[in-house]
Design a protein around this motif. Structure first.
Motif, PDB file in Angstrom:
ATOM      1  N   SER A   1      32.471  45.499  47.700  1.00 14.21           N
ATOM      2  CA  SER A   1      31.748  45.425  46.424  1.00 14.21           C
ATOM      3  C   SER A   1      32.683  45.036  45.279  1.00 14.21           C
ATOM      4  CB  SER A   1      31.089  46.778  46.139  1.00 14.21           C
ATOM      5  OG  SER A   1      30.414  46.735  44.910  1.00 14.21           O
TER       6      SER A   1
ATOM      7  N   GLU B   1      33.450  41.334  45.577  1.00 11.85           N
ATOM      8  CA  GLU B   1      32.284  40.553  45.135  1.00 11.85           C
ATOM      9  C   GLU B   1      32.232  40.519  43.605  1.00 11.85           C
ATOM     10  OE1 GLU B   1      29.598  39.057  46.771  1.00 11.85           O
ATOM     11  OE2 GLU B   1      30.196  39.496  48.830  1.00 11.85           O
ATOM     12  N   HIS B   2      32.499  41.653  42.986  1.00 13.35           N
ATOM     13  CA  HIS B   2      32.464  41.735  41.524  1.00 13.35           C
ATOM     14  C   HIS B   2      33.566  40.876  40.902  1.00 13.35           C
ATOM     15  CE1 HIS B   2      31.590  43.445  37.601  1.00 13.35           C
ATOM     16  NE2 HIS B   2      32.887  43.654  37.457  1.00 13.35           N
TER      17      HIS B   2
ATOM     18  N   TYR C   1      32.574  37.218  41.189  1.00 13.97           N
ATOM     19  CA  TYR C   1      31.519  36.886  40.232  1.00 13.97           C
ATOM     20  C   TYR C   1      32.088  36.793  38.820  1.00 13.97           C
ATOM     21  CZ  TYR C   1      27.194  37.171  37.579  1.00 13.97           C
ATOM     22  OH  TYR C   1      26.163  36.919  36.703  1.00 13.97           O
ATOM     23  N   SER C   2      33.008  37.715  38.472  1.00 12.47           N
ATOM     24  CA  SER C   2      33.570  37.758  37.121  1.00 12.47           C
ATOM     25  C   SER C   2      34.410  36.528  36.796  1.00 12.47           C
ATOM     26  CB  SER C   2      34.439  39.005  36.944  1.00 12.47           C
ATOM     27  OG  SER C   2      33.652  40.163  37.092  1.00 12.47           O
TER      28      SER C   2
END
Length: 130
Positions: free
Chosen positions: A14, A17-18, A21-22
């Protein structure tokens, strides 16, 4: 000895993934950049093989096209979107004594048995086997 938990692995996935994305990167690239390639060369080989036989690039392009159309069509309503996730992972099995605990109880009155265990039921039938 290094002991990994399923919860810890999910948390790290997680987080990656964050991060991806950031900074507007592909999550698969971020995950692969964090694989220990000397310790797990089979993951790298499988990853590269999978990229071709599973046609990952064309699938990602098709998903991106579909999601752009879904944004246009379903702007005012809730629509379906598609996605794909790749997770390079090596799960090492090991035991360090009482790593997973268990507890059982026998009832005198009716002979019933209660078994509690530290395992995680993920489809392998651990509760049935117990």
């Amino acid at each position: 000895m290094h002991v990994s938990t399923l919860e810890g692995l999910c948390a790290i996935e997680s987080i990656m993934e964050h991060i991806a994305y950031s900074v507007n990167l592909d999550a698969a690239d971020v995950k692969m950049a964090n694989v220990n390639k000397q310790k797990f060369p089979k993951i790298v080989k499988f990853w590269n093989d999978m990229q071709s036989w599973a046609e990952i690039k064309s699938r990602k392009q098709a998903i991106e096209t579909y999601n752009k159309m879904a944004n246009i069509i379903f702007r005012l309503t809730v629509g379906k979107k598609k996605g794909i996730s790749l997770v390079p992972m090596a799960w090492t099995f090991g035991s360090s004594g009482q790593l997973y605990s268990y507890w059982y109880q026998f009832f005198h009155g009716d002979g019933g048995v209660v078994v509690c265990h530290g395992g995680i039921e993920i489809g392998q039938g651990i509760n049935t086997k117990v």
